[in-house]
Scaffold this active site. Structure first.
Site, PDB file in Angstrom:
ATOM      1  N   LYS A  73     -47.696  21.112   6.383  1.00 51.67           N
ATOM      2  CA  LYS A  73     -46.443  20.417   6.702  1.00 51.67           C
ATOM      3  C   LYS A  73     -46.291  19.207   5.790  1.00 51.67           C
ATOM      4  O   LYS A  73     -47.173  18.352   5.725  1.00 51.67           O
ATOM      5  CB  LYS A  73     -46.464  19.968   8.159  1.00 51.67           C
ATOM      6  CG  LYS A  73     -45.339  19.019   8.561  1.00 51.67           C
ATOM      7  CD  LYS A  73     -45.554  18.458   9.960  1.00 51.67           C
ATOM      8  CE  LYS A  73     -44.567  17.350  10.297  1.00 51.67           C
ATOM      9  NZ  LYS A  73     -44.830  16.736  11.617  1.00 51.67           N
ATOM     10  N   ASP A 111     -40.630  10.783   8.372  1.00 51.64           N
ATOM     11  CA  ASP A 111     -40.073  11.347   9.593  1.00 51.64           C
ATOM     12  C   ASP A 111     -39.486  10.246  10.474  1.00 51.64           C
ATOM     13  O   ASP A 111     -40.213   9.523  11.150  1.00 51.64           O
ATOM     14  CB  ASP A 111     -41.156  12.110  10.369  1.00 51.64           C
ATOM     15  CG  ASP A 111     -40.623  12.706  11.660  1.00 51.64           C
ATOM     16  OD1 ASP A 111     -39.386  12.894  11.753  1.00 51.64           O
ATOM     17  OD2 ASP A 111     -41.430  12.994  12.559  1.00 51.64           O
ATOM     18  N   LYS A 120     -36.996   7.969  16.362  1.00 47.53           N
ATOM     19  CA  LYS A 120     -38.207   7.374  16.929  1.00 47.53           C
ATOM     20  C   LYS A 120     -37.950   5.900  17.253  1.00 47.53           C
ATOM     21  O   LYS A 120     -37.141   5.248  16.590  1.00 47.53           O
ATOM     22  CB  LYS A 120     -39.359   7.472  15.922  1.00 47.53           C
ATOM     23  CG  LYS A 120     -39.839   8.867  15.623  1.00 47.53           C
ATOM     24  CD  LYS A 120     -40.950   8.848  14.579  1.00 47.53           C
ATOM     25  CE  LYS A 120     -41.386  10.250  14.202  1.00 47.53           C
ATOM     26  NZ  LYS A 120     -42.107  10.922  15.294  1.00 47.53           N
ATOM     27  N   ASP A 177     -46.649  11.720   7.520  1.00 48.12           N
ATOM     28  CA  ASP A 177     -46.301  12.985   8.162  1.00 48.12           C
ATOM     29  C   ASP A 177     -46.346  14.148   7.174  1.00 48.12           C
ATOM     30  O   ASP A 177     -46.059  15.287   7.545  1.00 48.12           O
ATOM     31  CB  ASP A 177     -44.916  12.887   8.812  1.00 48.12           C
ATOM     32  CG  ASP A 177     -44.783  13.793  10.025  1.00 48.12           C
ATOM     33  OD1 ASP A 177     -45.812  14.183  10.588  1.00 48.12           O
ATOM     34  OD2 ASP A 177     -43.644  14.115  10.410  1.00 48.12           O
ATOM     35  N   ASP A 201     -36.924  15.639  16.580  1.00 54.18           N
ATOM     36  CA  ASP A 201     -38.203  15.030  16.203  1.00 54.18           C
ATOM     37  C   ASP A 201     -39.352  16.027  16.306  1.00 54.18           C
ATOM     38  O   ASP A 201     -40.486  15.695  15.982  1.00 54.18           O
ATOM     39  CB  ASP A 201     -38.477  13.801  17.077  1.00 54.18           C
ATOM     40  CG  ASP A 201     -39.594  12.929  16.528  1.00 54.18           C
ATOM     41  OD1 ASP A 201     -39.846  12.995  15.300  1.00 54.18           O
ATOM     42  OD2 ASP A 201     -40.222  12.190  17.301  1.00 54.18           O
ATOM     43  N   GLU A 215     -39.721  18.507  14.347  1.00 51.23           N
ATOM     44  CA  GLU A 215     -39.259  19.161  13.120  1.00 51.23           C
ATOM     45  C   GLU A 215     -40.360  19.886  12.361  1.00 51.23           C
ATOM     46  O   GLU A 215     -40.113  20.830  11.611  1.00 51.23           O
ATOM     47  CB  GLU A 215     -38.595  18.140  12.195  1.00 51.23           C
ATOM     48  CG  GLU A 215     -39.522  17.328  11.301  1.00 51.23           C
ATOM     49  CD  GLU A 215     -40.519  16.451  12.056  1.00 51.23           C
ATOM     50  OE1 GLU A 215     -41.609  16.212  11.518  1.00 51.23           O
ATOM     51  OE2 GLU A 215     -40.204  16.010  13.181  1.00 51.23           O
ATOM     52  N   ARG A 220     -42.714  21.912  13.274  1.00 56.11           N
ATOM     53  CA  ARG A 220     -42.876  23.330  13.633  1.00 56.11           C
ATOM     54  C   ARG A 220     -41.727  24.167  13.081  1.00 56.11           C
ATOM     55  O   ARG A 220     -41.892  25.357  12.803  1.00 56.11           O
ATOM     56  CB  ARG A 220     -43.012  23.469  15.146  1.00 56.11           C
ATOM     57  CG  ARG A 220     -41.825  23.041  15.951  1.00 56.11           C
ATOM     58  CD  ARG A 220     -42.162  22.679  17.388  1.00 56.11           C
ATOM     59  NE  ARG A 220     -42.862  21.396  17.450  1.00 56.11           N
ATOM     60  CZ  ARG A 220     -43.248  20.820  18.584  1.00 56.11           C
ATOM     61  NH1 ARG A 220     -43.006  21.398  19.747  1.00 56.11           N
ATOM     62  NH2 ARG A 220     -43.868  19.665  18.572  1.00 56.11           N
TER      63      ARG A 220
END
Length: 502
Positions: free
Chosen positions: A265, A270, A277, A289, A348, A350, A352
């Site tokens: 990933k 993010d 967030k 991230d 959030d 995201e 996956r």
């Protein structure tokens, strides 16, 4: 930094000399063998070093002695009961030594491995000490100006004196893995305004010089492949969205065999998207991230550097999750490359979405026999496991056993969590095939269950959630504070022990 390996018989007292002592040698105040020939004045002074507990594992004592016309430092490192030391413990001793030498502002040291104290480890004792020193002796100081001196690492050269030969070759293989671990640390440490998706693509392209085949898919190509789950993540950003594959074909005679694939990933920043967030440390650290993509890239770099005899695919999705007028909305439904429809219940969640398309593309294109994905996927894994283990999810017991053993050998540990139908039902959607978040807790497990829906029948798969181990504010035994590089050593060990020819 430089490492040299020489014979014990060549040892002469230098400015800084490191010796190892056990509990027993401390209790009886015995000096290491190579110091027995020193003058009585020197020996008498050295005998004054601590009498009660020196020799305990990791305990350090520094003595300055006037010898051979100058002041010499003698550093005694306790190794406890030497016969019980593991490879990892010896590496941790190396980390302790590196910290001590830097604290004393020392640039060079001799490390003497002599006598019975280290016989249980044999020739690998010196190599493991060297590995621990190099792993700990790291600092990301690229952006320091006024603070550069206060964060300075002094240690530059270590010379080992030991009875064993050919240690340079043994350490050389390890050093290539460590260099790629530090490469991964650098990537994770970079701020998001520097390492955006385009810049990350450029980093991957540099691996071509090592013999890696690098392929980059841009937005237009991703659209033609119906990778809408991934594209939805990046649509709110001015930066591009990419998939990068890195092929290392090191087993030439097995070129037609199914490779092992690692998927990462790579969310370079993010914000959470429309599900923004909260402000504070949580969002400010979301530059890391992309940790999964950094690990996969570092792994491929290490395999190419050491010419590993294994065929491996590295595949990463790169995007930036930003809120804007073009951003994906909560409640949107996207069609993934697999054809499955996904209700985006939370923007959030995201990572996956990104992985679902990259995993499917990897399986379609390369037909791997094993696929392992790595991602800073959930905050829930930190609540469950803290910063001591990564979360491991898989239905394959053998793969779990292999990864668990590799984690114990390297100190990059994993802990298996369950999968099951009861968790899978939590991500059923009322208007699509699946939704990207579950309900009623088990956040890390439902994330893994989501990913499992994009694993083809016959592909052996594991998911490793590294959200709690990719960054340590206070550092670890083998890493300084900040980015750890977790995963590069774990996966190299996994491949070396199970899939590379002995």
């Amino acid at each position: 930094m430089r490492f040299k390996f020489d014979k014990s018989s060549s040892f002469k007292i230098g400015d800084v000399n490191v010796f190892f002592v056990t509990n027993a040698s401390a209790d009886t105040l015995q000096l290491p063998h190579l110091l027995q020939t020193e003058s009585e004045d020197v020996k008498e002074t050295l005998q004054l070093y601590r009498k009660d507990s020196l020799g305990k594992f990791g305990e350090i004592s520094v003595i300055t002695v006037k010898a051979q016309g100058g002041l010499k430092k003698f550093i005694f490192c306790g190794i406890g009961e030497a016969k019980d030391l593991s490879k990892l413990q010896v590496q941790e001793l190396g980390g302790i030594i590196a910290s001590k030498l830097n604290a004393c502002k020392l640039e060079q040291a001799n490390i003497i491995i002599d006598g019975k104290e280290t016989e249980s480890q044999g020739e690998l004792f010196a190599v493991n000490i060297a590995e621990g020193i190099k792993l700990k002796n790291y600092c990301f100081d690229k952006y320091f100006k006024d603070k550069k001196e206060t964060n300075k690492l002094y240690l530059k050269e270590i010379t080992f004196y030991t009875q064993y030969t050919n240690l340079e070759a043994l350490f050389s293989e390890r050093e290539k893995i460590i260099d790629s671990t530090n490469f991964t640390r650098d990537l994770v440490s970079e701020p998001a305004n520097v390492l955006n998706p385009e810049a990350f693509v450029d980093v991957c392209k540099e691996l071509e010089a090592l013999g890696v085949k690098v392929t980059v898919l841009d937005k237009k190509q991703l659209k033609s492949l119906n990778m809408n789950a991934l594209l939805g993540v990046g649509q709110g950003s001015n930066s591009g969205t990419y998939v990068v594959t890195m092929e290392w074909n090191g087993a030439k005679d097995q070129k037609d065999s199914q490779p092992i694939a690692f998927v990462g990933k790579g969310i370079t920043f993010d914000t959470g998207g429309i599900n923004l967030k909260p402000s504070g440390p949580s969002i400010s650290m979301m530059k890391y991230d992309m940790g999964g993509a950094a690990v996969v890239t570092g792994l491929i770099r290490s395999l190419a550097s050491r010419k590993a005899k294994v065929n491996v695919i590295g595949a990463i999705g790169l995007a930036e999750n930003m809120p804007s007028g073009n951003a994906q909305r909560p409640g949107d439904v996207v069609t993934s490359m697999s054809g499955q429809t996904i209700e985006v219940d939370n923007t959030d969640a995201e990572g996956r979405l990104l992985l679902s398309d990259v995993m499917w593309y990897t399986q379609e294109t390369f037909k791997p026999k094993i696929m392992i994905d790595l991602a800073t996927l959930t905050g829930a894994i930190v609540i469950a496991l803290g910063h001591h283990n990564a979360g491991l999810f898989s239905d394959d017991d053998e793969l779990v056993s292999q990864l668990t053993k590799a984690g114990l050998n390297t100190g990059e540990k994993v802990w298996r969590l369950p999968l099951g139908q009861c968790y899978d039902e939590l991500i059923n959607s009322n208007i699509a095939d699946v939704k990207n978040v579950g309900k009623d807790g088990a956040g890390s497990i439902t994330a893994a269950q989501f990913l499992k829906r994009f694993v083809k029948k016959g592909c052996i798969w594991a998911h490793i959630d590294i959200a709690g181990v990719v960054w340590l504010d206070n550092g670890g035994k083998l890493s300084p504070r900040g980015a750890t590089g977790y995963g590069v050593r774990l996966l190299n060990e996994f491949l070396i022990q199970n899939y590379e020819p002995k």
